[in-house]
Scaffold this motif. Structure first.
Motif, short mmCIF file in Angstrom:
data_model
loop_
_atom_site.label_atom_id
_atom_site.label_comp_id
_atom_site.label_asym_id
_atom_site.label_seq_id
_atom_site.Cartn_x
_atom_site.Cartn_y
_atom_site.Cartn_z
N PHE A 10 0.84 -1.12 0.10
CA PHE A 10 0.13 0.04 -0.05
C PHE A 10 0.95 1.23 0.07
O PHE A 10 1.97 1.38 0.89
CB PHE A 10 -0.99 0.09 1.30
N GLY A 11 0.71 2.15 -1.09
CA GLY A 11 1.65 3.36 -1.06
C GLY A 11 1.65 4.19 0.03
O GLY A 11 2.76 4.59 0.10
N PHE A 12 0.62 4.16 0.76
CA PHE A 12 0.77 5.24 2.07
C PHE A 12 1.05 4.68 3.35
O PHE A 12 1.05 5.23 4.35
CB PHE A 12 -0.51 5.88 1.94
N GLY A 13 1.73 3.68 3.22
CA GLY A 13 2.38 2.75 4.55
C GLY A 13 3.56 3.32 4.66
O GLY A 13 4.20 4.44 4.35
N LEU A 14 4.32 2.77 5.85
CA LEU A 14 5.59 3.17 6.09
C LEU A 14 6.67 2.96 5.18
O LEU A 14 6.72 1.92 4.58
CB LEU A 14 5.82 2.29 7.39
N ALA A 15 7.53 3.73 5.19
CA ALA A 15 8.52 3.80 4.13
C ALA A 15 9.80 2.97 4.97
O ALA A 15 10.48 3.38 5.78
CB ALA A 15 9.22 4.85 3.69
N LEU A 16 10.04 1.71 4.63
CA LEU A 16 10.86 0.90 5.41
C LEU A 16 12.11 0.44 4.68
O LEU A 16 12.02 0.43 3.48
CB LEU A 16 10.25 -0.58 5.74
N SER A 17 13.38 0.45 5.31
CA SER A 17 14.55 0.15 4.57
C SER A 17 14.83 -1.19 4.25
O SER A 17 13.87 -1.95 4.63
CB SER A 17 15.59 0.36 5.54
N GLN A 18 15.39 -1.30 2.93
CA GLN A 18 15.58 -2.60 2.37
C GLN A 18 16.08 -3.76 3.25
O GLN A 18 15.68 -4.86 3.33
CB GLN A 18 16.40 -2.52 1.15
N ALA A 19 17.20 -3.16 4.34
CA ALA A 19 17.63 -4.05 5.24
C ALA A 19 16.56 -4.62 6.09
O ALA A 19 16.37 -5.81 6.43
CB ALA A 19 18.76 -3.50 6.07
N ALA A 20 15.61 -3.75 6.60
CA ALA A 20 14.50 -4.06 7.63
C ALA A 20 13.51 -4.84 6.95
O ALA A 20 13.11 -6.06 7.50
CB ALA A 20 14.09 -3.23 8.33
N GLN A 21 13.35 -4.70 5.59
CA GLN A 21 12.28 -5.27 4.98
C GLN A 21 12.81 -6.89 4.72
O GLN A 21 11.84 -7.79 4.62
CB GLN A 21 11.96 -4.83 3.57
N ALA A 22 14.07 -7.20 4.52
CA ALA A 22 14.50 -8.53 4.18
C ALA A 22 14.64 -9.21 5.47
O ALA A 22 14.96 -10.40 5.33
CB ALA A 22 15.90 -8.28 3.46
N GLU A 23 14.27 -8.64 6.41
CA GLU A 23 14.41 -9.50 7.98
C GLU A 23 13.11 -9.94 8.36
O GLU A 23 12.20 -9.17 8.65
CB GLU A 23 14.83 -8.50 9.04
N PRO A 24 12.81 -11.36 8.42
CA PRO A 24 11.44 -11.95 8.57
C PRO A 24 10.97 -11.34 10.00
O PRO A 24 12.01 -11.25 10.97
CB PRO A 24 11.70 -13.42 8.49
N LEU A 25 9.87 -11.19 10.40
CA LEU A 25 9.38 -10.68 11.54
C LEU A 25 8.05 -11.42 11.95
O LEU A 25 7.27 -11.31 11.12
CB LEU A 25 9.25 -9.27 11.64
N LYS A 26 8.36 -12.26 12.90
CA LYS A 26 6.64 -13.04 13.31
C LYS A 26 6.46 -12.40 14.80
O LYS A 26 6.93 -12.63 15.60
CB LYS A 26 7.07 -14.53 13.49
N ILE A 27 4.91 -11.90 14.83
CA ILE A 27 4.35 -11.57 15.79
C ILE A 27 3.34 -12.33 16.18
O ILE A 27 2.32 -12.87 15.38
CB ILE A 27 3.78 -10.10 15.48
N GLY A 28 3.20 -12.60 17.37
CA GLY A 28 1.99 -13.58 18.06
C GLY A 28 1.01 -12.47 18.59
O GLY A 28 1.57 -12.04 19.79
N MET A 29 -0.20 -12.47 18.25
CA MET A 29 -1.28 -11.73 18.92
C MET A 29 -2.15 -12.74 19.81
O MET A 29 -2.95 -13.36 19.03
CB MET A 29 -1.80 -10.85 17.77
N ILE A 30 -2.06 -12.54 20.99
CA ILE A 30 -3.23 -13.14 21.75
C ILE A 30 -4.24 -12.34 22.30
O ILE A 30 -3.63 -11.20 23.05
CB ILE A 30 -2.37 -13.70 22.97
N THR A 31 -5.37 -12.32 21.91
CA THR A 31 -6.50 -11.20 22.35
C THR A 31 -7.71 -12.04 22.63
O THR A 31 -7.90 -13.21 22.22
CB THR A 31 -6.48 -10.21 21.39
#
Length: 382
Positions: free
Chosen positions: A13-34
């Motif tokens: 989505f064009g209006f999202g955060l501009a993330l660095s290439q280095a950070a984008q290449a780093e997988p991130l797994k988030i666990g949401m318990i709610t």
């Protein structure tokens, strides 16, 4: 137990955060318990929806979010957290609404060197001496909104308040917070059962108490039940409460009985900043309803995590924690920064319930605190 896994492998989505290439290449797994089922489901659904909207807007292809339902049961929340850490190998946990569940889950999670980001629960025990470098609260400390109403009660001329809340950590924090700034006397102080739906006895106590005001913290369906019964009782003593009891998730169910009620919040849909305006419109477009405080805290929490992921690898915990602490994101609240205990220092407003285009909502009528920090921060050694 309900489970949802969201991976943004194709969304962008064009209006999202501009993330660095280095950070984008780093997988991130988030666990949401709610909480997605039972009487408190509305709170968890809003938290989830706000969180997932921010993740979707970011377009970050390497973020995975696993969502599971705790059904408002501490023992189930603990089981899910253990599974997420040990089997799902999540990097970050988030999402718990209720403070008793947070107290059951967070200490173990942070002890395993996992980062926990609160989208709502802010028990005092985790803000003071038991603070932890791996624990960030993106919402508030439990006492804060109640302190704001206690402060407002003085300017409103209330001298004899009757106060009530459920008997669990957030409930005791709530009334402690109100009393910390309220200068009048108490006509009564009552702790109700969590999940209670019949308040006839409490309303009778209020009627006979000689109170000139009522302050209550009853989140979710509890507050809906209380306000409906209070309105029907004919008792006319003015009511105040925290934003949780008069926010978008419950106003429709309470109905016109909520009109005119003053309540406290660190966010309101009419806050005049560009990030907030864009968020409110995006949430309405995505879900077909106005966002609540719970949804907004979820949204800010996700953007906080994304801002850290843009700067540092989750595998470098010190760098990632430092990036989290910097809180370098556009909060819909406007000003946002962390105190020494990783809890927000922020403005807290008084709102009034109004009807706008036929829909019950809130508008800001005053600022109760500016750059407010919780009282427990002084006991945190971070």
């Amino acid at each position: 137990m309900k489970k949802l896994t969201l991976s943004l492998s194709t969304a962008c989505f064009g209006f999202g955060l501009a993330l660095s290439q280095a950070a984008q290449a780093e997988p991130l797994k988030i666990g949401m318990i709610t909480t997605l089922s039972g009487g408190g489901a509305g709170l968890g659904i809003d938290s989830r929806d706000g969180f997932l909207l921010a993740i979707k807007q970011s377009g970050n292809k390497d973020v995975t979010v696993i969502v599971e339902d705790d059904a408002q049961k501490p023992e189930l929340a603990v089981q899910i957290a253990d599974k997420m850490v040990q089997s799902d190998k999540v990097d970050i946990l988030t999402g718990i609404v209720w403070s008793n569940l947070a107290m059951a889950v967070v200490p173990s999670v942070v002890a395993q060197d996992k980062i926990y980001v609160s989208t709502n629960a802010g028990p005092s025990a985790l803000a003071g001496a038991k603070c932890n470098a791996n624990y960030f609260n993106a919402a508030y400390q439990n006492d804060n909104l109640h302190e704001a109403v206690g402060n407002y009660a003085n300017t409103a001329g209330y001298k004899k308040s009757f106060i009530l809340a459920p008997n669990y950590p957030a409930g005791t924090d709530a009334l402690t917070g109100y009393k910390r700034f309220y200068k009048g006397e108490l006509a009564g102080e009552v702790y109700t059962k969590v999940g209670q739906t019949d308040y006839a006895a409490e309303i009778a106590q209020i009627r006979a108490s000689g109170a000139d005001s009522v302050y209550f913290f009853l989140p979710g369906g509890m507050g809906v039940a209380f306000m409906k019964q209070y309105s029907q009782s004919g008792v006319t003593i003015p009511v105040t409460g925290p934003g949780f009891s008069f926010d978008q998730d419950v106003l429709g169910a309470i109905g016109d009985a909520a009109l005119g009620v003053k309540n406290s919040s660190h966010w309101s849909k009419d806050l005049d900043n560009e990030a907030n305006k864009a968020y409110v419109e995006a949430f309405k477009k995505e879900y077909g309803r106005l966002p609540s405080l719970y949804a907004t805290q979820g949204y800010d929490a996700a953007n906080l995590i994304l801002s850290a992921a843009a700067k540092a690898s989750i595998n470098d915990k010190d760098a990632f924690r430092a990036a989290m602490k910097a809180a370098d994101f556009q909060s819909v609240r406007g000003k946002f920064k962390f105190g020494n205990n990783n809890h927000p220092i922020q403005d807290i407003y008084m709102r009034e319930v109004i009807k706008e285009d036929g829909v019950l909502t809130n508008k800001i009528v005053a600022t109760s605190f500016t750059d407010h920090q919780d009282t427990y921060a002084k006991d945190c050694k971070l």
